[in-house]
Every structure is written in C-alpha cells, then in structure tokens.
Scaffold this active site. Structure first.
Site, PDB file in Angstrom:
ATOM      1  N   ASP A 214      57.438  39.563 -45.895  1.00  0.00           N
ATOM      2  CA  ASP A 214      56.276  39.276 -46.724  1.00  0.00           C
ATOM      3  C   ASP A 214      55.648  37.988 -46.176  1.00  0.00           C
ATOM      4  OD1 ASP A 214      54.548  39.218 -49.103  1.00  0.00           O
ATOM      5  OD2 ASP A 214      55.847  37.579 -49.750  1.00  0.00           O
TER       6      ASP A 214
ATOM      7  N   ASP B 240      52.889  35.632 -48.173  1.00  0.00           N
ATOM      8  CA  ASP B 240      52.670  34.590 -49.174  1.00  0.00           C
ATOM      9  C   ASP B 240      53.955  34.206 -49.878  1.00  0.00           C
ATOM     10  OD1 ASP B 240      49.923  33.846 -49.171  1.00  0.00           O
ATOM     11  OD2 ASP B 240      49.430  35.791 -50.006  1.00  0.00           O
TER      12      ASP B 240
ATOM     13  N   GLY C   2      47.828  41.038 -55.716  1.00  0.00           N
ATOM     14  CA  GLY C   2      46.453  41.296 -55.298  1.00  0.00           C
ATOM     15  C   GLY C   2      45.501  40.361 -56.012  1.00  0.00           C
TER      16      GLY C   2
ATOM     17  N   ARG D   4      44.332  40.258 -59.963  1.00  0.00           N
ATOM     18  CA  ARG D   4      44.746  39.091 -60.746  1.00  0.00           C
ATOM     19  C   ARG D   4      43.550  38.470 -61.442  1.00  0.00           C
ATOM     20  NH1 ARG D   4      47.556  35.649 -56.782  1.00  0.00           N
ATOM     21  NH2 ARG D   4      49.025  37.397 -56.866  1.00  0.00           N
TER      22      ARG D   4
ATOM     23  N   HIS E 263      36.721  36.745 -55.761  1.00  0.00           N
ATOM     24  CA  HIS E 263      37.715  37.035 -54.730  1.00  0.00           C
ATOM     25  C   HIS E 263      37.124  36.881 -53.335  1.00  0.00           C
ATOM     26  CE1 HIS E 263      40.573  39.609 -52.370  1.00  0.00           C
ATOM     27  NE2 HIS E 263      41.388  38.787 -52.998  1.00  0.00           N
ATOM     28  N   ARG E 264      35.881  37.299 -53.168  1.00  0.00           N
ATOM     29  CA  ARG E 264      35.218  37.145 -51.867  1.00  0.00           C
ATOM     30  C   ARG E 264      35.103  35.669 -51.505  1.00  0.00           C
ATOM     31  NH1 ARG E 264      30.687  39.470 -53.066  1.00  0.00           N
ATOM     32  NH2 ARG E 264      31.446  41.554 -52.559  1.00  0.00           N
TER      33      ARG E 264
ATOM     34  N   LYS F 209      36.873  33.165 -52.734  1.00  0.00           N
ATOM     35  CA  LYS F 209      38.220  32.626 -52.545  1.00  0.00           C
ATOM     36  C   LYS F 209      38.791  33.012 -51.182  1.00  0.00           C
ATOM     37  CE  LYS F 209      42.830  33.672 -52.808  1.00  0.00           C
ATOM     38  NZ  LYS F 209      43.560  34.765 -52.130  1.00  0.00           N
TER      39      LYS F 209
ATOM     40  N   SER G 230      44.665  39.760 -47.800  1.00  0.00           N
ATOM     41  CA  SER G 230      43.547  40.278 -47.010  1.00  0.00           C
ATOM     42  C   SER G 230      43.739  39.975 -45.529  1.00  0.00           C
ATOM     43  CB  SER G 230      42.229  39.641 -47.475  1.00  0.00           C
ATOM     44  OG  SER G 230      41.997  39.919 -48.831  1.00  0.00           O
TER      45      SER G 230
ATOM     46  N   ASP H 266      60.042  37.080 -51.550  1.00  0.00           N
ATOM     47  CA  ASP H 266      60.252  35.907 -52.393  1.00  0.00           C
ATOM     48  C   ASP H 266      60.025  36.201 -53.870  1.00  0.00           C
ATOM     49  OD1 ASP H 266      57.241  34.236 -53.061  1.00  0.00           O
ATOM     50  OD2 ASP H 266      57.343  36.146 -52.008  1.00  0.00           O
TER      51      ASP H 266
END
Length: 234
Positions: A8, A10, A51, A55, A83-84, A86, A126, A181
């Site tokens: 993974d 993150d 996601g 979220r 989201h875009r 961010k 992403s 994690d």
C-alpha cells in the site's frame, strides 16, 4: 517461495495521511470558501472511508459539515471540486519532497529487491500524485507494477486493486504478500487471498487489523516489535 510483495502507499510506504492529505483537504476547504476543517483527531476517524472523493462526500453530508444543508447534487459536485483541488495540491507536495518515506521502509525495499523479490504498489490514491510521489521518494523504477485508484472500479476494502496487481505480476496470491497499515487495506488483501503484514502507524486502529498475518509497530531501522504473528515467510 516469496515471489512478490505488494505495498500500500498512503501510511504504509510514506508518512502522508496527516501531514500530506489532511493538510491538502484543509487547503481545499479554504480555497473553495468552506468553513470546514479537519483536525488530526477528526481525520483519523475519517480514514475508515477509503478514497478521497468518497470521504469528502460522506463528510459534506454529515451534521458537522458547513455544507450539510445543500442538495445531494450540490454536495456531490462540491466533493468532486474539492477532491480535484486537493489532488493538485498533493501532487505539488509530492513533487517537492514534502511527503517523506516512513522510517525504515527503504531498507525493506532494498533487502527484498536484493533477494530477487518483485515489488509492486496497490493504492486507492490517484495516479496524478501517486506516481510523482513514488518517483520522488523511492524512484519509480523500483516497482514493477503500480495500481492506482483510477484503474479500478472499487476502492479498498474491496480486493480489486490487489487482484489487478497479482494479474499484472502473473503470480498467484500464495506466492505474494501484501503490506498495509489499516483495517480496510488488510481486508482488501485478505479478500485477494494474500497474507498481509500490517505495519502500524499513529493512525492505525489496532482493533481493525486483528487477525492480520503479522502485525508490526514499524519498519525500523531500530528494532521493531512484532505485535502478533510471525515473520517466517520473510
């Protein structure tokens, strides 16, 4: 025979959740004129929803959000816009080196590669920021396969990202191991038939990963503690 390890991203390979994504989400709220703000404690609870866009939509629909009284259509549109914004912010942070590797993880990557184990990444993040981040921190060439959230229909805890990674590696789940994690990540790995090493961080809900093949308190480089399970497969 251990043929491949699928990591993974993150919170596992990089220390990104609180100092990367949370900061970028808050910057997005401010940039788009919302009064919302995610503290470290609040964000820790929100991580159960994988996601970023999902979220955000769940948050905007909650009683705590300043945007809660808007229509569903408006909330969905705002989640997309936030989201875009961010994602662009995290991409810039990744490219600048602002998001570091977790302590000890590079040593793991070096050791596994030295033993001929193939390395891959399966993330719900992403591709726009995941690839620059991997390149900046580790060198993208380390990883034979990288599966991102843009390439799957379902986010973790659905196993799709891991199944795609296994398919591209052309190895059976019995010859690979996942490193995660979080509870959703461990569930995704388990759903794909993978043994899973959970390397806990400050955000990990230990109750949600009960039953993982191995549970560690870190990667090192100082001696880490095996909280449960065994490292026999390594």
């Amino acid at each position: 025979m251990l043929a491949a390890v699928i990591f993974d991203l993150d919170g596992t390979l990089v220390d990104s959740e609180q100092q990367g994504h949370r900061v970028a989400f808050n910057d997005a709220f401010e940039a788009l004129g919302l009064r919302d703000h995610w503290s470290q404690e609040r964000y820790r609870g929100l991580l159960a929803t994988t996601g970023g866009e999902r979220r955000l939509y769940r948050w905007l629909s909650s009683p705590e959000s300043s945007f809660r009284n808007h229509s569903e259509e408006e909330r969905r549109a705002m989640a997309v816009s936030l989201h875009r914004w961010k994602t662009d912010r995290v991409e810039a942070m990744a490219a600048s080196g602002a998001i570091p590797a977790r302590d000890g993880v590079t040593g793991w990557l070096d050791e596994l590669a030295g033993r001929g184990v193939r390395l891959a990444v399966a993330t719900t993040g992403s591709r726009q920021w995941a690839l620059p981040l991997l390149e900046k921190v580790f060198g993208l060439a380390r990883f034979e396969v990288v599966v991102t959230g843009d390439e799957v229909a379902h986010r973790k805890p659905d196993p799709e990202a891991y199944l795609v990674a296994l398919s591209r590696l052309a190895v059976p789940a019995t010859d690979a191991v996942a490193v995660e994690d979080s509870g959703p990540g461990w569930e995704a790995a388990r759903g794909a038939g993978l043994a899973c090493v959970v390397v806990a961080n400050a955000e990990t809900d230990l109750g949600s990963v009960d039953g993982a093949t191995v549970l560690l308190d870190g990667f090192g480089p100082s001696p880490y503690e095996i909280l449960s399970g065994a490292l026999a497969r390594f």
